[in-house]
Write a protein that holds these residues in place. Structure first.
Motif, PDB file in Angstrom:
ATOM      1  N   VAL A  65       0.839  -1.199   0.000  1.00  0.00           N
ATOM      2  CA  VAL A  65       0.000   0.000   0.000  1.00  0.00           C
ATOM      3  C   VAL A  65       0.875   1.252   0.000  1.00  0.00           C
ATOM      4  O   VAL A  65       0.633   2.205  -0.749  1.00  0.00           O
ATOM      5  N   LEU A  66       1.917   1.249   0.815  1.00  0.00           N
ATOM      6  CA  LEU A  66       2.834   2.389   0.837  1.00  0.00           C
ATOM      7  C   LEU A  66       3.486   2.586  -0.529  1.00  0.00           C
ATOM      8  O   LEU A  66       3.627   3.720  -1.008  1.00  0.00           O
ATOM      9  N   ASP A  67       3.874   1.491  -1.159  1.00  0.00           N
ATOM     10  CA  ASP A  67       4.495   1.594  -2.476  1.00  0.00           C
ATOM     11  C   ASP A  67       3.526   2.165  -3.504  1.00  0.00           C
ATOM     12  O   ASP A  67       3.904   2.983  -4.339  1.00  0.00           O
ATOM     13  N   PHE A  68       2.273   1.732  -3.439  1.00  0.00           N
ATOM     14  CA  PHE A  68       1.302   2.223  -4.409  1.00  0.00           C
ATOM     15  C   PHE A  68       1.122   3.737  -4.313  1.00  0.00           C
ATOM     16  O   PHE A  68       1.053   4.447  -5.317  1.00  0.00           O
ATOM     17  N   PHE A  69       1.037   4.232  -3.089  1.00  0.00           N
ATOM     18  CA  PHE A  69       0.828   5.669  -2.888  1.00  0.00           C
ATOM     19  C   PHE A  69       2.151   6.442  -2.860  1.00  0.00           C
ATOM     20  O   PHE A  69       2.152   7.646  -2.574  1.00  0.00           O
ATOM     21  N   SER A  70       3.258   5.760  -3.135  1.00  0.00           N
ATOM     22  CA  SER A  70       4.588   6.384  -3.165  1.00  0.00           C
ATOM     23  C   SER A  70       4.924   7.054  -1.834  1.00  0.00           C
ATOM     24  O   SER A  70       5.429   8.178  -1.785  1.00  0.00           O
ATOM     25  N   LEU A  71       4.645   6.331  -0.752  1.00  0.00           N
ATOM     26  CA  LEU A  71       4.898   6.846   0.589  1.00  0.00           C
ATOM     27  C   LEU A  71       6.252   6.356   1.084  1.00  0.00           C
ATOM     28  O   LEU A  71       6.634   5.210   0.841  1.00  0.00           O
ATOM     29  N   GLY A  72       6.960   7.216   1.798  1.00  0.00           N
ATOM     30  CA  GLY A  72       8.230   6.836   2.393  1.00  0.00           C
ATOM     31  C   GLY A  72       8.031   6.372   3.814  1.00  0.00           C
ATOM     32  O   GLY A  72       7.446   5.332   4.077  1.00  0.00           O
ATOM     33  N   SER A  73       8.486   7.184   4.775  1.00  0.00           N
ATOM     34  CA  SER A  73       8.313   6.856   6.188  1.00  0.00           C
ATOM     35  C   SER A  73       6.963   7.371   6.675  1.00  0.00           C
ATOM     36  O   SER A  73       6.557   8.479   6.332  1.00  0.00           O
TER      37      SER A  73
END
Length: 349
Positions: free
Chosen positions: A113-121
Motif C-alpha cells: 500500500v505504501l508503495d502504491f501511494f509512493s509513501l516513504g516513512s
C-alpha cells in the motif's frame, strides 16, 4: 465492494468517494485491500489498521469525529485507512479457494500500500490485531516507520487459552456467522462491561451501532482475519530493534491489558509511553477517544507537530503549542495514567 481476483501488486481496481474520503481498491501481492484516503496527500502519512471484524469507520470514527483529534490529525497528516481484506462496507465473501494470509503477508500488504501511494516513512495507528500487524510491519520495514500509536496491542504469540478460545470462535463463525454468541464475544473483545450494559446500565449507543455493523459483515471474511491473527508469532525479541518512538493506549478493563503491559516492558523505555485509560475496554478509539487526545498531542509535538492554535480552546483539551502545564498530566484531570513520554531529539519527516 467485491474482492478482486487479481494478484499483481500496485494497481487500482476501483476508486470511489466514501464518508468524505476517497476509497481505493489496491491490488497487493496477497490480494486486494481497500484504502480510504483523507486529507492532503502532500502531507506526511498516517496509516491506520483496525481490529478483527471492524473497518476504519467502526474502529476509528469516534476518534475522527472528535473535533480536536480530527484537527490534530488532519492538520498534520494525510490519513490512509487500510481495511483488512473483505472488511470494507459492502464486501462480498472471499472465495474459500483464496489462501488465508499469514501475519507476515498482512505486514507485506501494508508495504505494498505504501508503495502504491509512493509513501516513504509513515506514522502508524493500530488497534489490537491491527496494532500487531503494524508492529510486525515496523519490525520488518524499520526505515519506513517513524512512530507507532498502538491501542490495546498484541505482540506475543497467543497463549494456550487464547488460542483455544479463538478456535471455538472460529468454529462458531464458520457454522453460524456473526450471530448470537459470536457477536457477544466480539463485543466483549472491544468494550467494557459497563458499556455493554447489564441490569444496572442500559446498553450504550456505541455498542448498538457496533452490533448493526457486525450484522453487515461477511462471516467468512472475519474468519480469515481471525485465523491469521490466531496463528501469529511472538514479536518480543524484535521489539528492541524498533527505530521509532511508541505510544501505547490500553483500557484498564481490556482483555489485552496484560499484553499491552508486556509490550511496554520489552520496548526501549527511553522512547515508549504507556497510557492506561480508566473504566475502558480495548477499543479506546470508540469508548473514550478524548482520553487519547492529550497524550497524542504531547507525542506528536516531539516530531514538531501540533494542533492548530485557534482550535486549542476546547474544554476537552486545554493544551496549546505555546503553553504546556505539567498539571495537565495528572490522572485526575485526564482520566488516564500516563508514564512520561521521553523523546529523541527532533525527528524530521
Amino acid at each position: 465492494m467485491a474482492e478482486s481476483s487479481g494478484s499483481g501488486s500496485g494497481s487500482v481496481d476501483v476508486e470511489r468517494i466514501s464518508f468524505g474520503g476517497k476509497e481505493h481498491l489496491v491490488r497487493t501481492r496477497c490480494g486486494s485491500v481497500t484504502v480510504a484516503v483523507y486529507g492532503d496527500e502532500d502531507k506526511p502519512a498516517l496509516i491506520t489498521y483496525p481490529d478483527v471484524a471492524l473497518n476504519y469507520m467502526s474502529c476509528f470514527q469516534g476518534l475522527l469525529f472528535c473535533p480536536e483529534a480530527a484537527s490534530l490529525q488532519l492538520h498534520n497528516f494525510c490519513i490512509y485507512h487500510i481495511n483488512p481484506q473483505g472488511h470494507e462496507l459492502g464486501a462480498a465473501p472471499i472465495s474459500s479457494d483464496v489462501p488465508v494470509p499469514s501475519v507476515d503477508d498482512l505486514a507485506d500488504q501494508v508495504a505494498d500500500v505504501l508503495d502504491f501511494f509512493s509513501l516513504g516513512s509513515v506514522m502508524c495507528l493500530g488497534v489490537t490485531a491491527g496494532a500487531y500487524v503494524l508492529t510486525l510491519f515496523a519490525t520488518k520495514y524499520r526505515e519506513r516507520v517513524i512512530g507507532l500509536m498502538l491501542v490495546s496491542p498484541l505482540c506475543k504469540a497467543p497463549s494456550w487459552s487464547e488460542w483455544l478460545y479463538n478456535k471455538v470462535l472460529l468454529n462458531l463463525l464458520y457454522y453460524y456467522g456473526t450471530q448470537g454468541l459470536v457477536k457477544e464475544c466480539l463485543l466483549q473483545r472491544y468494550f467494557s462491561k459497563k458499556l455493554r450494559g447489564d441490569v444496572q446500565y442500559p446498553e450504550s449507543d456505541i455498542v448498538q451501532a457496533c452490533k448493526s455493523l457486525l450484522d453487515e459483515k461477511q462471516s467468512e471474511n472475519i474468519w480469515r482475519f481471525l485465523h491469521s491473527i490466531n496463528d501469529r508469532h511472538d514479536l518480543t525479541n524484535s521489539l528492541k530493534k524498533l527505530q521509532c518512538r511508541t505510544l501505547i493506549f490500553v483500557g484498564e478493563n481490556s482483555e489485552f491489558h496484560e499484553d499491552a503491559i508486556h509490550m511496554t516492558t520489552k520496548l526501549d523505555r527511553r522512547y515508549c509511553a504507556l497510557v492506561e485509560v480508566q473504566d475502558c475496554g480495548s477499543l479506546v478509539t470508540e469508548e473514550q477517544p478524548y482520553a487519547m487526545l492529550m497524550p497524542m498531542e504531547y507525542f506528536l509535538m516531539g516530531y514538531g507537530l501540533y494542533r492548530p492554535y485557534q482550535l486549542s480552546s476546547s474544554p476537552h483539551s486545554p493544551l496549546s503549542p505555546c503553553c504546556i502545564s505539567p498539571e495537565l498530566l495528572s490522572p485526575e484531570s485526564m482520566g488516564v495514567k500516563l508514564k512520561p513520554i521521553k523523546t529523541r531529539v527532533a525527528i524530521n519527516f
